[in-house]
Design a protein around this motif. Structure first.
Motif, PDB file in Angstrom:
ATOM      1  N   PRO A 128       0.759  -1.399  -0.137  1.00  0.00           N
ATOM      2  CA  PRO A 128      -0.029   0.024  -0.132  1.00  0.00           C
ATOM      3  C   PRO A 128       0.802   1.312  -0.089  1.00  0.00           C
ATOM      4  CG  PRO A 128      -1.009  -1.568   1.506  1.00  0.00           C
ATOM      5  CD  PRO A 128       0.316  -2.271   0.969  1.00  0.00           C
ATOM      6  N   ASP A 129       1.882   1.184   0.785  1.00  0.00           N
ATOM      7  CA  ASP A 129       2.711   2.582   0.813  1.00  0.00           C
ATOM      8  C   ASP A 129       3.505   2.964  -0.829  1.00  0.00           C
ATOM      9  OD1 ASP A 129       4.408   0.391   0.955  1.00  0.00           O
ATOM     10  OD2 ASP A 129       5.891   1.563   2.362  1.00  0.00           O
TER      11      ASP A 129
ATOM     12  N   LEU B 284     -20.937   0.869  -1.301  1.00  0.00           N
ATOM     13  CA  LEU B 284     -20.140   1.819  -1.125  1.00  0.00           C
ATOM     14  C   LEU B 284     -18.910   1.937  -2.265  1.00  0.00           C
ATOM     15  CD1 LEU B 284     -19.254   0.986   2.547  1.00  0.00           C
ATOM     16  CD2 LEU B 284     -20.959   2.713   1.701  1.00  0.00           C
ATOM     17  N   THR B 285     -18.563   3.292  -2.553  1.00  0.00           N
ATOM     18  CA  THR B 285     -17.310   3.569  -3.197  1.00  0.00           C
ATOM     19  C   THR B 285     -16.138   2.992  -2.816  1.00  0.00           C
ATOM     20  OG1 THR B 285     -18.519   5.541  -4.157  1.00  0.00           O
ATOM     21  CG2 THR B 285     -16.209   5.370  -4.718  1.00  0.00           C
ATOM     22  N   ALA B 286     -15.349   2.297  -3.424  1.00  0.00           N
ATOM     23  CA  ALA B 286     -14.066   1.764  -3.051  1.00  0.00           C
ATOM     24  C   ALA B 286     -13.044   3.025  -3.072  1.00  0.00           C
ATOM     25  CB  ALA B 286     -13.437   0.667  -3.918  1.00  0.00           C
ATOM     26  N   GLU B 287     -12.499   3.078  -1.779  1.00  0.00           N
ATOM     27  CA  GLU B 287     -11.378   4.371  -1.670  1.00  0.00           C
ATOM     28  C   GLU B 287     -10.212   3.657  -1.357  1.00  0.00           C
ATOM     29  OE1 GLU B 287     -12.932   7.390   0.962  1.00  0.00           O
ATOM     30  OE2 GLU B 287     -14.771   7.808  -0.236  1.00  0.00           O
ATOM     31  N   ARG B 288      -9.221   4.197  -2.057  1.00  0.00           N
ATOM     32  CA  ARG B 288      -7.916   3.847  -2.028  1.00  0.00           C
ATOM     33  C   ARG B 288      -7.301   4.524  -0.457  1.00  0.00           C
ATOM     34  NH1 ARG B 288      -3.268   6.180  -3.686  1.00  0.00           N
ATOM     35  NH2 ARG B 288      -4.499   7.432  -5.267  1.00  0.00           N
ATOM     36  N   ALA B 289      -7.207   3.727   0.373  1.00  0.00           N
ATOM     37  CA  ALA B 289      -6.785   4.211   1.730  1.00  0.00           C
ATOM     38  C   ALA B 289      -5.346   4.609   1.877  1.00  0.00           C
ATOM     39  CB  ALA B 289      -7.066   3.072   2.820  1.00  0.00           C
ATOM     40  N   LEU B 290      -5.137   5.519   2.591  1.00  0.00           N
ATOM     41  CA  LEU B 290      -3.603   6.194   2.771  1.00  0.00           C
ATOM     42  C   LEU B 290      -3.480   5.269   3.942  1.00  0.00           C
ATOM     43  CD1 LEU B 290      -4.112   9.939   2.630  1.00  0.00           C
ATOM     44  CD2 LEU B 290      -3.404   8.415   0.797  1.00  0.00           C
ATOM     45  N   PHE B 291      -1.788   4.698   3.724  1.00  0.00           N
ATOM     46  CA  PHE B 291      -1.105   4.170   4.872  1.00  0.00           C
ATOM     47  C   PHE B 291       0.103   4.612   5.413  1.00  0.00           C
ATOM     48  CE2 PHE B 291      -3.912   0.860   3.272  1.00  0.00           C
ATOM     49  CZ  PHE B 291      -3.926  -0.428   4.237  1.00  0.00           C
ATOM     50  N   GLU B 292       0.641   4.431   6.284  1.00  0.00           N
ATOM     51  CA  GLU B 292       1.751   4.981   7.017  1.00  0.00           C
ATOM     52  C   GLU B 292       2.886   3.838   7.487  1.00  0.00           C
ATOM     53  OE1 GLU B 292       3.078   8.966   9.761  1.00  0.00           O
ATOM     54  OE2 GLU B 292       1.045   8.555   8.985  1.00  0.00           O
TER      55      GLU B 292
ATOM     56  N   LEU C 180      -5.856  -6.103   0.764  1.00  0.00           N
ATOM     57  CA  LEU C 180      -6.571  -6.903  -0.136  1.00  0.00           C
ATOM     58  C   LEU C 180      -7.736  -5.352  -0.695  1.00  0.00           C
ATOM     59  CD1 LEU C 180      -8.102  -8.588  -1.907  1.00  0.00           C
ATOM     60  CD2 LEU C 180      -9.350  -9.205  -0.105  1.00  0.00           C
ATOM     61  N   GLU C 181      -8.322  -4.859   0.447  1.00  0.00           N
ATOM     62  CA  GLU C 181      -9.324  -3.763   0.196  1.00  0.00           C
ATOM     63  C   GLU C 181      -8.401  -2.579  -0.551  1.00  0.00           C
ATOM     64  OE1 GLU C 181     -10.474  -2.736   3.886  1.00  0.00           O
ATOM     65  OE2 GLU C 181     -12.107  -4.519   4.204  1.00  0.00           O
ATOM     66  N   HIS C 182      -7.356  -2.249  -0.270  1.00  0.00           N
ATOM     67  CA  HIS C 182      -6.656  -1.234  -0.961  1.00  0.00           C
ATOM     68  C   HIS C 182      -6.009  -1.677  -2.321  1.00  0.00           C
ATOM     69  CE1 HIS C 182      -2.509   0.680  -1.913  1.00  0.00           C
ATOM     70  NE2 HIS C 182      -3.204   1.586  -1.332  1.00  0.00           N
ATOM     71  N   ALA C 183      -5.760  -2.826  -2.655  1.00  0.00           N
ATOM     72  CA  ALA C 183      -5.361  -3.558  -3.893  1.00  0.00           C
ATOM     73  C   ALA C 183      -6.702  -3.327  -4.877  1.00  0.00           C
ATOM     74  CB  ALA C 183      -4.938  -4.873  -3.817  1.00  0.00           C
ATOM     75  N   LEU C 184      -8.031  -3.653  -4.156  1.00  0.00           N
ATOM     76  CA  LEU C 184      -9.166  -3.533  -4.942  1.00  0.00           C
ATOM     77  C   LEU C 184      -9.479  -1.940  -5.545  1.00  0.00           C
ATOM     78  CD1 LEU C 184     -11.801  -5.189  -5.986  1.00  0.00           C
ATOM     79  CD2 LEU C 184     -12.544  -4.782  -3.858  1.00  0.00           C
ATOM     80  N   ALA C 185      -9.321  -1.139  -4.464  1.00  0.00           N
ATOM     81  CA  ALA C 185      -9.625   0.252  -4.796  1.00  0.00           C
ATOM     82  C   ALA C 185      -8.404   0.679  -5.979  1.00  0.00           C
ATOM     83  CB  ALA C 185      -9.513   1.053  -3.561  1.00  0.00           C
ATOM     84  N   SER C 186      -7.272   0.334  -5.687  1.00  0.00           N
ATOM     85  CA  SER C 186      -6.123   0.610  -6.668  1.00  0.00           C
ATOM     86  C   SER C 186      -6.462   0.019  -8.119  1.00  0.00           C
ATOM     87  CB  SER C 186      -4.893   0.166  -6.202  1.00  0.00           C
ATOM     88  OG  SER C 186      -4.419   0.342  -4.874  1.00  0.00           O
TER      89      SER C 186
ATOM     90  N   LEU D 126      -9.421  -0.445  -9.280  1.00  0.00           N
ATOM     91  CA  LEU D 126     -10.357   0.379  -9.916  1.00  0.00           C
ATOM     92  C   LEU D 126     -10.012   1.763 -10.409  1.00  0.00           C
ATOM     93  CD1 LEU D 126     -13.147  -0.624  -7.441  1.00  0.00           C
ATOM     94  CD2 LEU D 126     -13.148  -1.440  -9.783  1.00  0.00           C
ATOM     95  N   GLU D 127      -9.168   2.399  -9.637  1.00  0.00           N
ATOM     96  CA  GLU D 127      -8.771   3.795  -9.985  1.00  0.00           C
ATOM     97  C   GLU D 127      -7.917   3.659 -11.152  1.00  0.00           C
ATOM     98  OE1 GLU D 127      -6.273   7.294  -7.871  1.00  0.00           O
ATOM     99  OE2 GLU D 127      -6.886   5.641  -6.497  1.00  0.00           O
ATOM    100  N   VAL D 128      -6.694   2.552 -11.145  1.00  0.00           N
ATOM    101  CA  VAL D 128      -5.756   2.737 -12.195  1.00  0.00           C
ATOM    102  C   VAL D 128      -6.755   2.315 -13.596  1.00  0.00           C
ATOM    103  CG1 VAL D 128      -5.128   0.442 -12.179  1.00  0.00           C
ATOM    104  CG2 VAL D 128      -3.479   2.221 -12.867  1.00  0.00           C
ATOM    105  N   ASN D 129      -7.636   1.955 -13.780  1.00  0.00           N
ATOM    106  CA  ASN D 129      -8.431   1.464 -14.907  1.00  0.00           C
ATOM    107  C   ASN D 129      -9.544   2.237 -14.834  1.00  0.00           C
ATOM    108  OD1 ASN D 129      -6.908  -0.983 -16.067  1.00  0.00           O
ATOM    109  ND2 ASN D 129      -7.175  -1.662 -13.873  1.00  0.00           N
TER     110      ASN D 129
END
Length: 727
Positions: free
Chosen positions: A470-471, A577-585, A631-637, A639-642
């Motif tokens: 995710p980072d 819900l709309t899949a949102e790409r979460a920010l990670f630290e 996994l949730e982050h990958a799913l949002a990613s 959707l966003e990249v495509n």
């Protein structure tokens, strides 16, 4: 000048705790009694035993305070002096052997002051041993001085009753001016230190950190130093105010002072010749040897300091190695490598999986008006040979910096990029996605190397070693946006700035557009007037997008290893819900969603979390949830990249996506082979050998490369497993 005091001989060994610090109704031994490593039934010496001890050259001004447990063998105590209350555990007519050292058990040619000696210990030639608890089957041989202060802290950043506030030990991390200092404690994790060094403006939070640290310890005076069972200490000089675990091996040290050494049978710590360690905490399974100097430090588990390394005011994360060089005022996350005498790291936050090359100078603040600069580097940081950087600078994950003096502050925001000088044209060049395009072998080899080197016995935190996580994916999305804007600006400078990203995206998607016609410049990267030029833009842009899709596909494949499409649909597609790409630290090597991190910090600030153990439990909880969050982050990613919606994630689409990931996996495998093969095809590599056969004998055949073979096998397994997905 310190004063020299003269006191009656019969008081030596007594009054360890000053009377003003003794609670009413307690003697000076009440804390010592609580520290016992084993339980024995002690008794006074018999007259015949005292006579035997005296005949053996032993002396005590008060034999009544020398207690023993049965069986007691006075012939195994020779030429010793005992002062204060000394208690000796059961003895046997045996000798202990460790490697080539063989010693009869008992006490020989030593001065012992108010100590507890465990069963079957072998103590030889300890010139001064005062206020120690020695475990069972411990070997002490040729030690000049072992003593304890009544206010010993064993490396922890605390105060004992009566201590001056100025004596508090702090680690001045990330900044030489002490503005990010923390109080060290035994059990401290890189994540704790990261939280503490951040949010310095939040005074309430900072006070909570201090209170939680002070709350872990007893402020009373009177704790003895401890040497755990089966530990061996030999040929050493000064050992003072120490807490040493079991099975440790310490030889030839110059000084151990105010130090905790964690060690157990399955993860024993070894400290070797010429080391001087002061005000520190050492984790399980560490190796420290050959002239190391460390002051005000924490060395996390399974890490190494060796060959004259200097570690000062610094925290080194788990599974790291520092050799030869100097590290000051730095917070270093797990899996750091630094091996060269002329590399220097100062006032930095390095987020792990990093490699410091020879001659790299990451840190001198002498190029600014004050020693208060900082460098922040994402994981996978790789400054090359003879790189010199200026504070303040910041680097995205897996930044490679080519040899050179970088005289200005840098803000490198693109991950996996190579940064270099174009000296003839006085430009700074950035090649995005360099590792994917030109050095897949080194990138993926590091990926596997860090996993294999993680020797933690208790993995209470999930350290993320995968280059695609995710980072780094979030940084990659930011890089895509920045590249689109830069391309749009280069080709349509007169357009509204809000349109540059869209225009650049269109140009990058058009294979007929030649992006080499113009310089594509980046803003805000270097604090200078010279140009910062983006090169290989189309190749880097495509590689970034391909790796985002591959990341998503591999995470989905892993999910479908144990779940059906119907389960996926219920869990992720029907919530509306709309899949949102979460920010990670990156919090000490553990990736945590920023929303979860904010909740943790708020719970600490608000007093709902009152101790570090509970903080560590939260890390563990978040680690167990991380695969789902990833996994949730990958799913949002995906959707966003495509540019897709959830409804488009049909079973046939996902089947195709995962099948296409096989091709990317194959490409990665081929790139790994190709980048290593260059070394065999380079005539300048071959010229030092008589022929190819000699080169193969010296460096090994390319066909036999273990990592390449492993990657090929991994690809084969991956390809076979995909064939039946979602059928």
């Amino acid at each position: 000048m310190s004063s020299l005091h003269k006191k009656p001989l019969n008081t030596l060994g007594y009054g360890f705790v000053p009377s003003e610090y003794l609670p009413e109704g307690h003697d000076e031994y009440y804390l010592r009694d609580k520290q016992q490593l084993a339980t024995y039934s002690y008794r006074p010496l018999h007259e015949a035993e005292i006579d035997s001890l005296i005949r053996n050259g032993n002396y005590s001004p008060n034999w009544k305070d020398v207690w023993v447990a049965d069986p007691f063998l006075p012939d195994q105590i020779q030429q010793c002096k005992f002062y204060g209350r000394v208690r000796i555990g059961p003895m046997e007519p045996v000798y202990l052997e460790y490697r080539d050292l063989q010693l009869p058990t008992g006490i020989y040619h030593s001065i012992v002051v108010s100590c507890d000696i465990g069963a079957r210990a072998a103590i030889h030639n300890v010139r001064y041993l005062a206020h120690f608890i020695i475990g069972e089957e411990v070997m002490l041989f040729n030690v000049h001085e072992m003593e304890t202060s009544s206010n010993a802290k064993f490396g922890n950043g605390i105060l004992k009753d009566g201590d001056a506030a100025s004596s508090l030990i702090e680690l001045e991390l990330c900044n030489e001016n002490g503005g990010r200092a923390v109080l060290p404690y035994d059990g401290m994790q890189a994540s704790d230190v990261y939280l503490w060094t951040r949010n310095r403006h939040d005074r309430q939070l900072q006070e909570r950190f201090k209170a939680m640290t002070f709350g872990r310890f007893d402020s009373r005076r009177g704790y003895y130093s401890v040497v755990g069972h089966r530990t061996v200490i030999k040929n050493s000089h000064i050992i003072k105010d120490v807490k040493i675990g079991t099975d440790a091996y310490i030889k030839g040290v110059n000084k151990l002072k105010n130090v905790t050494v964690n060690s157990i049978a399955g993860a024993y710590t070894q400290i070797g010749e010429g080391c001087e360690l002061v005000n520190g905490i050492i984790g399980h399974g560490c190796r420290i040897f050959y002239g190391v100097k460390a002051v005000r430090f924490i060395l996390s588990s399974f890490s190494q300091l060796k060959y004259g390394a200097r570690l000062i005011n610094s925290f080194l994360g788990d599974n790291s190695t520092i050799s030869c060089c100097e590290v000051l005022n730095s917070l270093i996350f797990p899996a750091h490598e630094q091996h060269h005498n002329n590399s220097f790291l100062c006032a930095s936050l390095v987020m792990g999986q990093s490699n410091m090359a020879a001659g790299a100078t990451v840190g001198s603040n002498h190029n600014s008006r004050g020693a208060d600069g900082e460098i922040v580097a994402g994981r996978g940081f790789w400054p090359g040979l003879c790189v010199s950087l200026k504070h303040n600078s910041r680097f995205a994950s897996y930044t490679l910096i080519v040899k050179g003096d970088f005289m200005h502050e840098l803000d490198i925001r693109m991950p996996f990029a190579m940064v270099s000088h174009d000296v003839p044209n006085n430009r700074l060049l950035i090649l995005p996605a360099y590792w994917f395009l030109y050095n897949m072998y080194a990138l993926m080899r590091n990926n596997m190397k860090f996993i294999s080197r993680d020797r933690r016995t208790l993995k209470n935190q999930y350290f993320e070693y995968d280059v695609l996580a995710p980072d780094t994916i979030n940084e990659t999305f930011s890089a895509l946006r920045e590249m689109e804007t830069a391309v749009g600006k280069a080709y349509h400078p007169a357009a509204d700035s809000g349109e540059w990203a869209r225009l650049g995206r269109e140009l990058l998607a058009d294979p007929g557009a030649d992006l080499r016609e113009r310089e594509i410049l980046l803003d805000g990267v270097e604090n200078s007037s010279r140009k910062v030029v983006l090169i290989k833009v189309r190749e880097g842009y495509a590689a970034y997008k391909r790796m985002i899709t591959y990341y998503a596909a591999t995470q989905l494949k892993q999910y479908f290893d144990t779940h059906t499409y119907a389960q996926f649909e219920t869990a992720y597609l029907t919530d509306g819900l709309t899949a949102e790409r979460a920010l990670f630290e990156n919090v000490g090597g553990q990736l945590i969603r920023k929303t979860d991190l904010a909740a943790l910090v708020d719970d600490i600030r608000g007093g709902r979390i009152n101790d570090w153990d509970t903080v560590h439990q939260r890390y563990h909880q978040l680690s167990s949830q991380y695969p789902t969050h990833k996994l949730e982050h990958a799913l949002a990613s995906l959707l966003e990249v495509n540019g897709m919606e959830k409804v488009q994630l049909t079973a046939p689409y996902l089947q195709t996506l995962i099948e296409e990931s096989v091709a990317t996996k194959q490409w990665i495998c081929k790139e790994i082979y190709k980048t290593r093969a260059k070394d065999y095809q380079n005539p300048f590599r071959l010229m030092v050998y008589e022929n190819e056969q000699e080169m193969d004998a010296v460096i090994g055949r390319l066909a036999d490369n273990a990592f390449i073979r492993q990657q090929q096998e991994e690809y084969d397994r991956y390809a076979r497993s995909v064939k039946t997905y979602l059928a």
